[in-house]
Scaffold this active site. Structure first.
Site, PDB file in Angstrom:
ATOM      1  N   HIS A  65       0.820  -1.219   0.000  1.00  0.00           N
ATOM      2  CA  HIS A  65       0.000   0.000   0.000  1.00  0.00           C
ATOM      3  C   HIS A  65       0.855   1.272   0.000  1.00  0.00           C
ATOM      4  O   HIS A  65       0.325   2.376  -0.070  1.00  0.00           O
ATOM      5  CB  HIS A  65      -0.994  -0.005   1.172  1.00  0.00           C
ATOM      6  CG  HIS A  65      -0.398   0.303   2.508  1.00  0.00           C
ATOM      7  ND1 HIS A  65      -0.053  -0.663   3.431  1.00  0.00           N
ATOM      8  CD2 HIS A  65      -0.100   1.482   3.104  1.00  0.00           C
ATOM      9  CE1 HIS A  65       0.413  -0.111   4.515  1.00  0.00           C
ATOM     10  NE2 HIS A  65       0.397   1.209   4.346  1.00  0.00           N
ATOM     11  N   ASP A 113      -0.102  -7.702   1.854  1.00  0.00           N
ATOM     12  CA  ASP A 113       0.398  -6.328   1.785  1.00  0.00           C
ATOM     13  C   ASP A 113       1.930  -6.333   1.887  1.00  0.00           C
ATOM     14  O   ASP A 113       2.508  -6.049   2.940  1.00  0.00           O
ATOM     15  CB  ASP A 113      -0.222  -5.506   2.907  1.00  0.00           C
ATOM     16  CG  ASP A 113      -0.005  -4.016   2.726  1.00  0.00           C
ATOM     17  OD1 ASP A 113       0.625  -3.623   1.726  1.00  0.00           O
ATOM     18  OD2 ASP A 113      -0.476  -3.241   3.578  1.00  0.00           O
ATOM     19  N   SER A 208       4.368   2.484   8.101  1.00  0.00           N
ATOM     20  CA  SER A 208       3.990   1.374   7.228  1.00  0.00           C
ATOM     21  C   SER A 208       5.172   0.952   6.373  1.00  0.00           C
ATOM     22  O   SER A 208       5.957   1.783   5.913  1.00  0.00           O
ATOM     23  CB  SER A 208       2.837   1.779   6.301  1.00  0.00           C
ATOM     24  OG  SER A 208       1.669   2.026   7.020  1.00  0.00           O
TER      25      SER A 208
END
Length: 251
Positions: A65, A113, A208
């Site tokens: 992402h 992910d 992230s």
């Protein structure tokens, strides 16, 4: 966006509505030499920032992402950084030649992910730039194990500016059931549940793509967070080792 690390200590009596929020501690400069700072241009023209980590001289692993747009020329990786706003001599800024998100990545539920970034040139290893090893095949970390997540993300839930200095939080491995209760589509096969309700340290916005490091190996990639439950979901690297090696063309 990506996460820095949030330590909440609930010091008020039961029933109070406030809490003390303490940012994750700053690490010793260049003591996490595998860390990568990933910048990209999103489809809407805004810039995003994520963490990542060097796994081969010309490959960085991060979260799918974190892919800003289809134009890899908009993505750059900074290696050897502690203060990302300073012009440190140790820094190497390298363009991304190819972004390789997992083919089964689902942007809605954040399953699979994980993403490899192939760099335009090889990084030069130094005291400030080194590789982070993968876990062994089928390796797992048991609930209760203490691991760490470094990143340049925000240092409080309400912060509007992320940290310029590399921070780190200590997270405990939780039983899968804890995340199954709070995250739709949580998969114990491909994800790891981490957090610590007693301390409440979290990888949050800006972190992230950074690694979950246990015993000096990367066991996970930061993917999702639930600030109401103080739990993080990380992508389990051991489940993707064949895909990673195939795309890096390793034996």
């Amino acid at each position: 966006m990506a996460p820095v690390l949030i330590l909440l200590a609930f010091l008020l009596p039961l029933g109070a509505h406030a809490e003390e929020i303490i940012g994750g501690h700053e690490v010793t400069p260049h003591s996490r030499p595998y860390m990568a700072f990933v910048r990209s241009l999103k489809e809407d023209g805004n810039r995003s920032r994520c963490g990542g980590f060097l796994v081969q001289d010309n490959f960085v692993l991060t979260a799918a992402h974190c892919w800003g747009s289809s134009l890899c020329s908009s993505m750059r990786v900074t290696l050897g950084a502690h203060n990302i706003k300073a012009h440190e001599q140790s820094q190497q800024i390298i363009r991304v030649a190819k972004a390789i998100p997992h083919p089964k990545y689902n942007s809605e539920n954040k399953i699979n992910d994980i993403m490899l970034l192939k760099l335009e040139r090889k990084a030069k290893r130094s005291k400030a730039v080194k590789l982070l090893k993968f876990p062994r095949a089928n390796a797992r970390v048991r609930p209760g194990k203490k691991c760490h997540v470094p990143g340049w993300g925000v240092t409080s839930f309400n912060a509007t500016k992320a940290s310029d200095l590399l921070q780190e939080a200590e997270l405990n491995i939780q039983v899968d059931y804890q995340c199954q209760k709070h995250f739709l589509h949580y998969s114990e096969t491909t994800q790891i549940c981490v957090g610590d309700p007693r301390k409440v340290q979290l990888a949050f916005k800006g972190d992230s793509g950074g690694p979950l490091v246990c015993d000096n190996r990367a066991y996970g990639v930061c993917a999702r967070v639930n600030k109401d439950t103080t739990l993080d979901v990380v992508t389990k690297i051991s489940s993707f080792l064949p895909w990673i090696r195939r795309n890096m063309k390793l034996p």
